[in-house]
Write a protein that holds these residues in place. Structure first.
Motif, PDB file in Angstrom:
ATOM      1  N   ALA A  73      19.630   7.206 -24.664  1.00  0.00           N
ATOM      2  CA  ALA A  73      18.640   7.711 -25.624  1.00  0.00           C
ATOM      3  C   ALA A  73      18.157   9.102 -25.216  1.00  0.00           C
ATOM      4  O   ALA A  73      17.991   9.994 -26.062  1.00  0.00           O
ATOM      5  N   GLN A  74      17.965   9.288 -23.928  1.00  0.00           N
ATOM      6  CA  GLN A  74      17.540  10.594 -23.440  1.00  0.00           C
ATOM      7  C   GLN A  74      18.611  11.649 -23.710  1.00  0.00           C
ATOM      8  O   GLN A  74      18.300  12.776 -24.120  1.00  0.00           O
ATOM      9  N   GLN A  93      18.531  12.529 -27.347  1.00  0.00           N
ATOM     10  CA  GLN A  93      17.377  13.369 -27.645  1.00  0.00           C
ATOM     11  C   GLN A  93      17.691  14.830 -27.346  1.00  0.00           C
ATOM     12  O   GLN A  93      17.314  15.723 -28.109  1.00  0.00           O
ATOM     13  N   SER A 120      20.990   2.423 -23.905  1.00  0.00           N
ATOM     14  CA  SER A 120      20.128   2.431 -22.729  1.00  0.00           C
ATOM     15  C   SER A 120      19.137   3.582 -22.817  1.00  0.00           C
ATOM     16  O   SER A 120      19.285   4.504 -23.635  1.00  0.00           O
ATOM     17  N   ALA A 121      18.154   3.541 -21.941  1.00  0.00           N
ATOM     18  CA  ALA A 121      17.162   4.617 -21.907  1.00  0.00           C
ATOM     19  C   ALA A 121      17.826   5.947 -21.568  1.00  0.00           C
ATOM     20  O   ALA A 121      17.482   6.994 -22.117  1.00  0.00           O
ATOM     21  N   ASP A 169      17.579   8.885 -30.937  1.00  0.00           N
ATOM     22  CA  ASP A 169      17.808   7.949 -29.834  1.00  0.00           C
ATOM     23  C   ASP A 169      19.214   7.362 -29.817  1.00  0.00           C
ATOM     24  O   ASP A 169      19.772   7.097 -28.759  1.00  0.00           O
ATOM     25  N   THR A 170      19.793   7.132 -31.002  1.00  0.00           N
ATOM     26  CA  THR A 170      21.053   6.386 -31.079  1.00  0.00           C
ATOM     27  C   THR A 170      22.110   7.157 -31.870  1.00  0.00           C
ATOM     28  O   THR A 170      21.789   8.057 -32.662  1.00  0.00           O
TER      29      THR A 170
END
Length: 571
Positions: free
Chosen positions: A94-95, A98, A90-91, A104-105
């Motif tokens: 990913a955040q 980071q 999900s976003a 991201d993954t």
């Protein structure tokens, strides 16, 4: 200056030499390619020279010789990552990744940093380790199996990466659905049957292996030494060093018999302090002789049973290295653990995102931990900074190359060893034979500490609980009805349940029966004429309790800790 003719001869010789090199290379297999990455290929995808050595240690030593500094640095890191999938997150996940490592993954994290392992985490509000569990990436066996397969695919190479979790059972249980749930360590200790313990942990190992996990950060080898069980509580098998040692050794044999590496924790012993090393640096003022006799005994037993990992604790042990956390102490990890106890496996830090380790920046903490004698760095607060810190340490000389090579070799030896284990069988997940083992352990744990042994309760019965235990209440009511006991919403003889974190204020003064589903210490304050302990709140534990209350089973357990004012058992 050479003449034109001599220059032509030199050129001809160079061409011939190049052709010969190319022809010779045709007979060698090409290195196995790593998954695409913006950085150098993964260490596990290095040339196949380790196959020249049959044993895991030889294969590891051969592979390490081929690795760059960047690849070596990654071998000793075992962070967590956000996301329930290796490649599709999900976003929000990913955040989170980071922030951890500028990826991201989870798959990208493995490839970018050449990771030696990844820990799967799970947040639960009633878990004493929840403060450093920032996310959850364990849901059910199908999801976990797909995740672990994706992580191994991202790593590539001959040696599987380490994929672990904290599956201690009891209050620290990461995977809770679709698997066999053993009772807590304290419940197993109350049963007092190491052979049954080994069988139970073999079940646990078989199921972890079936989901693609090859490391369990268990068993807890701490011996309880405080009046209320301290922060470890029911995670421990009890307060008697010999009994705990026997249970720890059995757990190790069970897990590793299934091809899952066992981890003894929290070295050199977290059972004698009320402080929580997630938030503070506990101080242990015991003499070294007392440590040897009590706290170190289960670690020695686990090592003798073949434990493949030992977790270093964030503990200030005054008799070993005053003022220095054992997780950062060369005296503790090299002089005592390796020198005195003879441990030859992998030393893994407790999570580096815990307060005692975060007194240093992530990169400095990583270097300090390796220099102290750890081989595997668990859950750094920022994997990118930890990775860069190791490289900077190599370049400045604060981290010697030989120490990094030694650590990476131990880690890879373990990985090659685990690679030889038999593949897991999905049909074993929550299989009836496994469930029977777990229910047997739960039944053997039930202990009566006050009242006439095994006398059935005269119904009807009303079940009450301390706050937030609706699931346990419903499970016991269902089990009582199945055992033939009449259950009414109110007005019956009260069976009151207390559990993890409960105190005197959570007791029911009107209860005919008070039952402890975690450590039994609070039961000493209960006014009930009948007091029992299950030490666990699994459905199996409550079914076994119902059988005892119905008079269909004797409570054969014996409290593995002293409870003021109560015997270990009245039976």
């Amino acid at each position: 200056m050479a003449s034109p003719r001599s220059r032509l001869a030199l050129l001809f010789a160079a061409v011939v030499a190049a052709i010969l090199v190319a022809v010779a290379a045709c007979g060698k297999p090409a290195p196995r390619a790593a998954a695409p990455s913006s950085s150098p290929p993964s260490a596990t995808a290095a040339p196949a020279s380790p196959s020249q050595a049959a044993d895991p240690a030889g294969r590891a030593a051969a592979l390490v010789k081929t690795l760059s500094d960047e690849q070596l640095a990654g071998q000793v890191l075992m962070p967590y990552a956000y996301g329930a999938s290796a490649t599709n997150v999900s976003a929000g996940s990913a955040q989170g990744n980071q922030k951890l490592g500028k990826v991201d993954t989870p798959a990208q994290m493995i490839q970018k940093y050449h990771l030696g392992g990844l820990i799967l985490v799970g947040f639960s509000a009633d878990d004493p380790t929840s403060t450093n569990q920032a996310t959850t990436n364990v849901d059910n066996p199908k999801q976990i199996t797909a995740l672990t397969a994706g992580l191994q695919q991202a790593a590539g190479g001959e040696a599987p990466i380490l994929i672990g979790t904290d599956q201690e059972f009891g209050v620290v249980t990461r995977i809770k659905t679709g698997v066999t749930l053993l009772p807590s360590a304290m419940a197993v200790g109350a049963g007092g049957n190491p052979a049954a313990t080994q069988q139970g942990w073999k079940v646990a190992g078989d199921e972890l292996r079936a989901m693609g996990l090859n490391v369990d950060f268990a068993p807890d080898a701490d011996v309880l030494g405080t009046a209320d069980g301290g922060v470890i509580g029911s995670r421990s098998f009890g307060s008697d060093p010999k009994a705990v040692s026997d249970q720890v050794a059995a757990s190790v044999r069970g897990l590793q018999g299934a091809g899952v590496a066992a981890t003894l924790k929290h070295f050199p012993g977290h059972g004698s302090t009320p402080s929580d090393s997630h938030t503070d640096l506990p101080v242990i003022g015991k003499s070294k002789a007392d440590l040897d006799k009590v706290d170190l005994a289960p670690f020695k037993a686990g090592i003798d049973a073949g434990a493949q990992l030992v977790m270093s604790g964030h503990l200030d042990v005054k008799s070993i290295d005053p003022g220095v956390p054992a997780s950062f102490s060369h005296k503790a990890l090299v002089d005592v653990l390796r020198g005195e106890l003879g441990f030859k496996g992998v030393v893994v830090t407790d999570a580096l995102n815990m307060a005692p380790a975060e007194k240093w920046p992530a990169g400095e903490a990583a270097v300090r931990a390796l220099n102290a004698g750890n081989d595997l760095l668990l859950m750094p607060p920022n994997v990118g900074e930890a990775y860069q810190g190791l490289l900077d340490g190599l370049h400045t000389g604060t981290l010697k190359k030989d120490r990094l090579v030694e650590a990476a070799t131990r880690d890879l030896t373990l990985r090659f060893t685990l690679a030889d284990a038999q593949a897991g069988d999905q049909n074993l997940l929550a299989a009836k034979s496994h469930l029977d083992v777990a229910s047997g352990l739960a039944a053997a744990a039930v202990t009566q500490l006050r009242g006439q042994c095994g006398v059935p309760i005269k119904g009807p019965v009303t079940v009450t609980t301390s706050g937030g235990r609706d699931t346990s209440k419903a499970n016991l009511e269902k089990a009582l009805r199945s055992a033939g006991v009449q259950v009414v919403p109110s007005g019956g003889r009260i069976v009151h349940l207390v559990g993890y974190g409960d105190g005197t204020g959570d007791l029911n003064a009107k209860a005919d029966v008070t039952v402890g589903m975690d450590t039994p210490y609070v039961l000493g304050k209960a006014k009930s004429p009948n007091v029992l302990a299950t030490y666990s709140s699994t459905p199996d534990a409550l079914k076994a309790l119902a059988q005892v209350l119905a008079g269909k089973q004797k409570p054969t357990g014996k409290s593995p800790v002293d409870v003021p004012g109560l015997p270990r058992s009245v039976c």
